[in-house]
Design a protein around this motif. Structure first.
Motif, PDB file in Angstrom:
ATOM      1  N   LYS A 128       3.941   9.640  -1.068  1.00 59.24           N
ATOM      2  CA  LYS A 128       4.674   8.729  -1.942  1.00 59.24           C
ATOM      3  C   LYS A 128       5.319   7.579  -1.166  1.00 59.24           C
ATOM      4  O   LYS A 128       6.057   6.780  -1.738  1.00 59.24           O
ATOM      5  N   ASP A 129       5.048   7.498   0.138  1.00 60.75           N
ATOM      6  CA  ASP A 129       5.603   6.410   0.938  1.00 60.75           C
ATOM      7  C   ASP A 129       4.907   5.095   0.589  1.00 60.75           C
ATOM      8  O   ASP A 129       3.765   5.072   0.150  1.00 60.75           O
ATOM      9  N   GLN A 140       7.156  -0.191 -12.249  1.00 64.25           N
ATOM     10  CA  GLN A 140       7.113  -1.579 -11.788  1.00 64.25           C
ATOM     11  C   GLN A 140       7.875  -1.721 -10.480  1.00 64.25           C
ATOM     12  O   GLN A 140       8.971  -1.168 -10.326  1.00 64.25           O
ATOM     13  N   TYR A 141       7.263  -2.472  -9.532  1.00 67.88           N
ATOM     14  CA  TYR A 141       7.981  -2.813  -8.300  1.00 67.88           C
ATOM     15  C   TYR A 141       8.231  -4.313  -8.278  1.00 67.88           C
ATOM     16  O   TYR A 141       7.306  -5.115  -8.429  1.00 67.88           O
ATOM     17  N   ASP A 142       9.508  -4.694  -8.090  1.00 69.21           N
ATOM     18  CA  ASP A 142       9.909  -6.097  -8.050  1.00 69.21           C
ATOM     19  C   ASP A 142      10.261  -6.466  -6.610  1.00 69.21           C
ATOM     20  O   ASP A 142      11.290  -6.031  -6.090  1.00 69.21           O
ATOM     21  N   ILE A 164       0.858  -1.186   0.000  1.00 64.59           N
ATOM     22  CA  ILE A 164       0.000   0.000   0.000  1.00 64.59           C
ATOM     23  C   ILE A 164       0.896   1.237   0.000  1.00 64.59           C
ATOM     24  O   ILE A 164       1.890   1.304   0.718  1.00 64.59           O
ATOM     25  N   GLY A 165       0.510   2.233  -0.823  1.00 61.52           N
ATOM     26  CA  GLY A 165       1.281   3.469  -0.846  1.00 61.52           C
ATOM     27  C   GLY A 165       0.561   4.576  -1.582  1.00 61.52           C
ATOM     28  O   GLY A 165      -0.531   4.401  -2.114  1.00 61.52           O
ATOM     29  N   THR A 166       1.202   5.741  -1.635  1.00 61.55           N
ATOM     30  CA  THR A 166       0.686   6.994  -2.201  1.00 61.55           C
ATOM     31  C   THR A 166      -0.595   7.409  -1.474  1.00 61.55           C
ATOM     32  O   THR A 166      -0.899   6.933  -0.387  1.00 61.55           O
ATOM     33  N   GLU A 200      11.126   1.169  -0.061  1.00 61.96           N
ATOM     34  CA  GLU A 200      11.541   2.383  -0.758  1.00 61.96           C
ATOM     35  C   GLU A 200      10.324   3.166  -1.234  1.00 61.96           C
ATOM     36  O   GLU A 200       9.356   2.600  -1.735  1.00 61.96           O
ATOM     37  N   ASP A 201      10.377   4.477  -1.063  1.00 64.50           N
ATOM     38  CA  ASP A 201       9.280   5.322  -1.524  1.00 64.50           C
ATOM     39  C   ASP A 201       9.022   5.130  -3.007  1.00 64.50           C
ATOM     40  O   ASP A 201       9.936   4.798  -3.783  1.00 64.50           O
TER      41      ASP A 201
END
Length: 341
Positions: free
Chosen positions: A123-124, A178-180, A112-114, A143-144
């Motif tokens: 943006k965390d 993309q987040y990996d 979960i973020g933004t 990471e943000d």
């Protein structure tokens, strides 16, 4: 800063007027019409009523949290077990309470973020491990989000990776990232084709991602985009407009719609099509034929900013608001049953 989630107070009256048609069949010629999709009342959400929350699914359970209850932002977090209908409270999301955030699951964990905390854009980002914390789960800040802080973005999960993009940071956006989880890194992808957008809808089917709807500079977007993670490229499907779909039925373009997937089809529920109007319509999308089919209306009534998820053969939709009314109910969709309208 102007509050981007200020209630649209005039929706309540318009919602009531629209509901007269939604639930009483305004067209007498359609009294005997039968449509797919049976909605049944599910177990009410155990937290307070809210809108603009986030959700994701891990191992056949639905996770729901954050949002706005009409007066304040929230950070509580819950899990729903469809086998027994139980809701269980889990550790709160770290960081500021928020609404208009995004959530996705990837590689057995949730993210979960933004969002918007009432004072500024965020943006965390946080990772939730359901197997940590002695069975209650555990949050870790990651990471943000590497681009600008924002709310009203879109998110999706594909091939054990998460994707986040678009939204609003003071300007409308169309970037895509993309987040990996395997490397804990963000990588910029090719931006969405076409227009920027705020509060669009997104879903994944058969290993591809789809984005549609939303608003850009007060214009409701009618395009429907397909993302192929194997190539990293976007392509256009037929848009939600007569010029692209002459002779077909299709949903009106919208923002704040709720989208989820069951098996090889996607479903779109509610939202707003502009002005003071909220929606209760339900549509099935078949990506193989690029066609839409209308289902029975959502029994929970007119709704914007709800959450939805597919588990097994069923879909679940709940929360959201219509004007100043905020909901805490949940409904279950069996998309294969034929019900007389």
């Amino acid at each position: 800063m102007k509050n981007p989630f200020k209630n649209m107070r005039f929706w309540a009256v318009a919602a009531f007027v629209l509901s007269l048609c939604v639930f009483s069949s305004c067209d007498s010629d359609n009294d005997d019409e039968v449509l797919l999709g049976e909605w049944q009342k599910s177990s009410d959400f155990a937290g307070v009523a809210r809108s603009s929350a986030v959700s994701f699914v891990i191992d056949g359970k639905g996770y729901v949290g954050t949002g706005h209850d009409g007066s304040k932002r929230l950070k509580d977090f819950w899990v729903f077990n469809p086998e027994n209908g139980d809701w269980k409270r889990l550790p709160d999301l770290p960081g500021p309470a928020r609404s208009g955030a995004v959530g996705f699951s990837a590689n057995g964990k949730g993210y979960i973020g933004t969002g918007y905390d009432g004072n500024g854009y965020l943006k965390d980002f946080y990772e939730f491990d359901p197997n940590a914390g002695e069975g209650n789960g555990e949050w870790v800040q990651i990471e943000d989000f590497p681009a600008t802080a924002r709310y009203g973005a879109i998110a999706m999960s594909l091939a054990n990776k998460g994707y986040v993009g678009a939204g609003f940071d003071g300007n409308y956006l169309k970037d895509f990232w993309q987040y990996d989880p395997a490397t804990a890194t963000w990588t910029e992808q090719v931006s969405l084709k076409g227009a920027k957008r705020l509060n669009g809808f997104a879903f994944t089917v058969n290993g591809k991602g789809y984005v549609g709807g939303g608003q850009n500079n007060s214009v409701y977007q009618t395009d429907l985009l397909e993302f192929d993670p194997a190539t990293g490229e976007w392509s256009n499907k037929k848009g939600l407009e007569e010029a692209d779909r002459a002779g077909e039925e299709f949903p009106v373009s919208r923002m704040y719609g709720t989208a989820f997937t069951i098996n090889n089809n996607a479903y779109l529920v509610g939202g707003t099509a502009g002005g003071t109007s909220a929606l209760a319509d339900v549509w099935k999308y078949d990506p193989l034929s690029d066609t839409w089919t209308q289902l029975n209306v959502f029994k929970g009534g007119l709704r914007v900013g709800a959450v939805g998820f597919g588990i097994g053969e069923s879909g679940y939709v709940g929360l959201g608001n219509s004007g100043s009314f905020y909901a805490d109910d949940f409904w279950k969709l069996n998309p294969t049953l034929i019900v007389e309208k």
